[in-house]
Design a protein around this motif. Sequence first.
Motif, PDB file in Angstrom:
ATOM      1  N   TRP A 408       0.860  -1.187   0.000  1.00  5.99           N
ATOM      2  CA  TRP A 408       0.000   0.000   0.000  1.00  5.99           C
ATOM      3  C   TRP A 408       0.898   1.239   0.000  1.00  5.99           C
ATOM      4  N   SER A 409       0.439   2.261  -0.686  1.00  3.39           N
ATOM      5  CA  SER A 409       1.300   3.423  -0.852  1.00  3.39           C
ATOM      6  C   SER A 409       0.501   4.714  -0.784  1.00  3.39           C
ATOM      7  N   LYS A 410       1.148   5.752  -0.239  1.00  2.00           N
ATOM      8  CA  LYS A 410       0.566   7.086  -0.382  1.00  2.00           C
ATOM      9  C   LYS A 410       0.737   7.521  -1.836  1.00  2.00           C
ATOM     10  N   GLU A 411      -0.069   8.453  -2.263  1.00  2.00           N
ATOM     11  CA  GLU A 411      -0.104   8.806  -3.680  1.00  2.00           C
ATOM     12  C   GLU A 411       1.282   9.185  -4.221  1.00  2.00           C
ATOM     13  N   GLY A 412       1.658   8.545  -5.317  1.00  2.00           N
ATOM     14  CA  GLY A 412       2.923   8.866  -5.981  1.00  2.00           C
ATOM     15  C   GLY A 412       4.155   8.314  -5.275  1.00  2.00           C
ATOM     16  N   ARG A 413       4.001   7.498  -4.219  1.00  2.00           N
ATOM     17  CA  ARG A 413       5.158   6.995  -3.489  1.00  2.00           C
ATOM     18  C   ARG A 413       5.266   5.465  -3.616  1.00  2.00           C
ATOM     19  N   GLU A 414       4.803   4.914  -4.719  1.00  2.00           N
ATOM     20  CA  GLU A 414       4.891   3.467  -4.909  1.00  2.00           C
ATOM     21  C   GLU A 414       6.350   3.050  -5.082  1.00  2.00           C
ATOM     22  N   CYS A 415       6.694   1.865  -4.606  1.00  2.00           N
ATOM     23  CA  CYS A 415       8.054   1.357  -4.823  1.00  2.00           C
ATOM     24  C   CYS A 415       8.134   0.763  -6.228  1.00  2.00           C
ATOM     25  N   LEU A 416       8.947   1.378  -7.069  1.00  2.00           N
ATOM     26  CA  LEU A 416       9.048   0.925  -8.466  1.00  2.00           C
ATOM     27  C   LEU A 416       9.616  -0.485  -8.534  1.00  2.00           C
ATOM     28  N   TYR A 417      10.654  -0.736  -7.731  1.00  2.00           N
ATOM     29  CA  TYR A 417      11.316  -2.045  -7.817  1.00  2.00           C
ATOM     30  C   TYR A 417      10.314  -3.187  -7.586  1.00  2.00           C
TER      31      TYR A 417
END
Length: 481
Positions: A408-417
Amino acid sequence: MILRIIGHGYHYEMENLCRIFFPNEKITLSYDRSSAEAKTVETVLDGDKIEISCDIDGGKMLGSADASACENTELEMGKLLFRVLSSVTGIVPPWGVLTGVRPSKLMTKYINEKGEEEAMRHFTEDLYVSDNKARLARNVAKAESGIITLSSPRSFSLYVSIPFCPGRCNYCSFVSHSIDTPSARKLVPGYIEKLCEELSRLGGVAGELGLKLESIYFGGGTPTSLEASQLDTICKSIEDSFDLSALREYTVECGRPDTVTVPKLRTLLLHNVNRISINPQTFSQSVLDAIGRRHTVEQTLNAYRLARSMGFDFINMDLIAGLTGDSYDGFCESLDTAVTLAPENITVHTLALKRSSDLAVNGADVADGEEVAKMLDYAQKRLGESGYSPYYMYRQSKSAGNLENTGWSKEGRECLYNVFMMEECHTVLAAGAGAVTKLKDPHGDYIERIFNFKYPYEYIARFDELTDRKEKIKEFYGSRI
Ligand code: SF4
């Protein structure tokens, strides 16, 4: 229990489904009717007729279906088995007949082929997935596709394996060595030397091929069980070996809060690490004690506050649902605490007891799937209401209730890897013991894997063999670029 397989070859799927309903039973396959136990399930394909009969501790149930009209006999048999087992046990697993396959990947495929509405209908009506889980899969599928587009044909990620931890948690199935023992401590300098050599070679190959490094991920183990000076050596080696001009994300898993110190965090900042993970797993001290995770709740809170005060603005926290000694209320309290701390990412795992964990070796039961499902439902609701969105998801075999792990992520803070690796949308070059390099065809879906030796002593002793294996990277790209 006995699972009879008669007249068909779908034993793998039938066994997986039985395991969801009876996670703590030893399942023995039988290809005739010569044996029976208190729990016996019979699956028969006779011409076009599918028949399932269950005898569970004296409770009997029968079902039949016609396979002539359906395109997929295996699926039809799985659905019938699911209905019969649900009736006899009263359990309705929320992922329906979906075992093995990654739900978000399947959802993406259906959305692309049939559109979103039909994909949702197919999940809920044909595959018996609950409305809630179908929505989760759809939301993850949408988030993932946005991130996948960031990866270009020449981009790749780098994985660095640090297979050492300060003591071993009893639910863990990773190859990780307790750094507390003198023998493990003695291995570390030699390990780092070989690791840096491998990084240098990988960097050389990536440079020759013109590949673009987009994300770096230090995992393990617990990378911060190394000293600050050792972390510094590895980070410098990466800087000397790779072109970092296109790097978008640099993650180091700190994992165990008791390994987080000012000098180590300073070292990571110095090398532009911009994402770290501090993993409570639970905020209940009694559960931490029960799972043999030798740190305190206070240490988790202190590590988090320290990282924030030193300027880390991208932190993940892992929690696990279904831990030994935990309860629904206890899990909800842990989740609430994590939400109050407000890290950028919260990853909610379901406990999966693999054979190699101490708990499994000692015969511990898998957690109650229905209770864990309620914990995940709470997480979904609470995180959704608190500004987090699901962005990646996977399931492990032997997870309680066949349930999922969701980032789960706050907006725009997703882990790309996490998304790049899970969706296998670009190459991951991997260094260190137990690491697996995944080469992805830049113009198609084909993936080739190169396995490193699993244990640090093997990795050190047989390093030259690895160098030969890594020659494959150039061969792989040779005809494809
Ligand atoms: S810290 Fe993580 S990797 Fe290390 S033993 Fe515990 S669960 Fe396993």
